[in-house]
Design an enzyme around this catalytic site. Sequence first.
Site, PDB file in Angstrom:
ATOM      1  N   LYS A 147      -7.788  -7.576 -10.069  1.00 17.85           N
ATOM      2  CA  LYS A 147      -8.150  -6.247  -9.573  1.00 17.85           C
ATOM      3  C   LYS A 147      -9.192  -5.583 -10.456  1.00 17.85           C
ATOM      4  O   LYS A 147     -10.201  -5.063  -9.976  1.00 17.85           O
ATOM      5  CB  LYS A 147      -6.907  -5.360  -9.502  1.00 17.85           C
ATOM      6  CG  LYS A 147      -7.238  -3.915  -9.142  1.00 17.85           C
ATOM      7  CD  LYS A 147      -6.156  -2.946  -9.534  1.00 17.85           C
ATOM      8  CE  LYS A 147      -6.666  -1.513  -9.342  1.00 17.85           C
ATOM      9  NZ  LYS A 147      -5.719  -0.506  -9.814  1.00 17.85           N
ATOM     10  N   ASP A 198      -4.313   6.566 -11.044  1.00 18.78           N
ATOM     11  CA  ASP A 198      -2.938   6.722 -11.507  1.00 18.78           C
ATOM     12  C   ASP A 198      -2.770   7.961 -12.370  1.00 18.78           C
ATOM     13  O   ASP A 198      -3.662   8.336 -13.128  1.00 18.78           O
ATOM     14  CB  ASP A 198      -2.529   5.512 -12.357  1.00 18.78           C
ATOM     15  CG  ASP A 198      -2.152   4.330 -11.504  1.00 18.78           C
ATOM     16  OD1 ASP A 198      -1.823   4.535 -10.333  1.00 18.78           O
ATOM     17  OD2 ASP A 198      -2.201   3.203 -12.016  1.00 18.78           O
TER      18      ASP A 198
END
Length: 434
Positions: free
Chosen positions: A22, A121
Amino acid sequence: MASFVIEGGTKLSGEITPQGAKNEALQILCAVLITPEPVTLHKVPDIRDVNKLIELLGAMGVEVQFLGGESYRFCAKNVNIDYLETEEFRTKASSLRGSVMILGPLLARFGKAKISKPGGDKIGRRRLDTHFIGFQKLGARFLYEAETGMYHIDASQLKGAYMLLEEASVTGTANILMAAAMANGKTTIYNAACEPYLQQLCAMLNRMGAKITGVGSNLLHIEGVDSLGGTEHTMLPDMIEIGSFIGMAAMTQSEITIKDCRIDQLGLIPDTFRKMGVQMEFRGDDIFIPGQDHYEIETFIDGSIMTIADAIWPGLTPDLLSIILVMATQAKGTVLVHQKMFESRLFFVDKLIDMGAQIILCDPHRATVIGLNRQQKLKGIRMTSPDIRAGQALLIAALSAEGTSVIDNVEQIDRGYQHIDQRLNALGAKIQRQ
């Protein structure tokens, strides 16, 4: 908001192949903007954050062609710079942390860029100073509009420069590197991040015609070129997912083979799990984890309690500390987990304590875990995934727990792990998505 319902206590078995990385994919996808020629990418992970970035590139005018499997072809011949002025762009970019890395290639190729404050996040404050100070040293000028949350950057005359980065930021290094690739003259970046993902980006840019040396070290030299061409590139396997599978196998007493791991690029990850007592065998480029009834955390040579801490590469990636912490709950022994980089990443331990784990949260950065040596199993509870990595750790805890667990907000897990419920069910897990 979707949920996972997990029936714990089942041993898993079989083979699993890690997705493409990722953290590499977010950099490489942004890099396609630097050239008008086609770029073909392989092992692109089918995860939410990556798909949102691909969607953003398409909205900017990049031609996106899905080739099947995990491969795409991108052509940024007709990028619409005016799209950056739209409310749609502001909304799309602000929902994705990785969108900040479109700046470097846009500045290199078009001499200007605009971006909203990125999301991501909620794991602590992550500054963009490294990115912008680097751009400034290359000659860019920027303005932040507090009322709109937009950054405006003028880089019409980028010139090579020497810079010593205040922090070895991975995304900051990638962004500055891409801008410097087409700046006038030579750029030197000292205290550069040197993760394998950065090495991959450098290798890709060099194949496109860039002149980057020092790859793999923290001292990069970039000779600016006038233009870059197309290329073909394959992502590394995701080291975070590999580490997650190692921890999952230990926690669930499962015999698992992790395929095609690029072991040469894993750094300290295998040794760190061995310190936690996990047995493993390297079979070519595969990692075989035998089923273990018990695993024991090592101590330091003088007998003192083991400390596992994150560090910049080649140290241990902070993304795996949540996995280390959760698997320590069923180990024999005690470990201090020290999360140095982010101040909110250990706040999921209250869920583990509710499941029966013996953990002392010392402060926002440190937690002491007293292993139960499987004498007391974790028990299933209902919980919410706070971020990608904590969500995966809670999933592993639920798989090893006694009874049924429910994890809400699994969209967070989907942002980093490709069809994880389906892939683990193929190994014998019992996960239902609701």
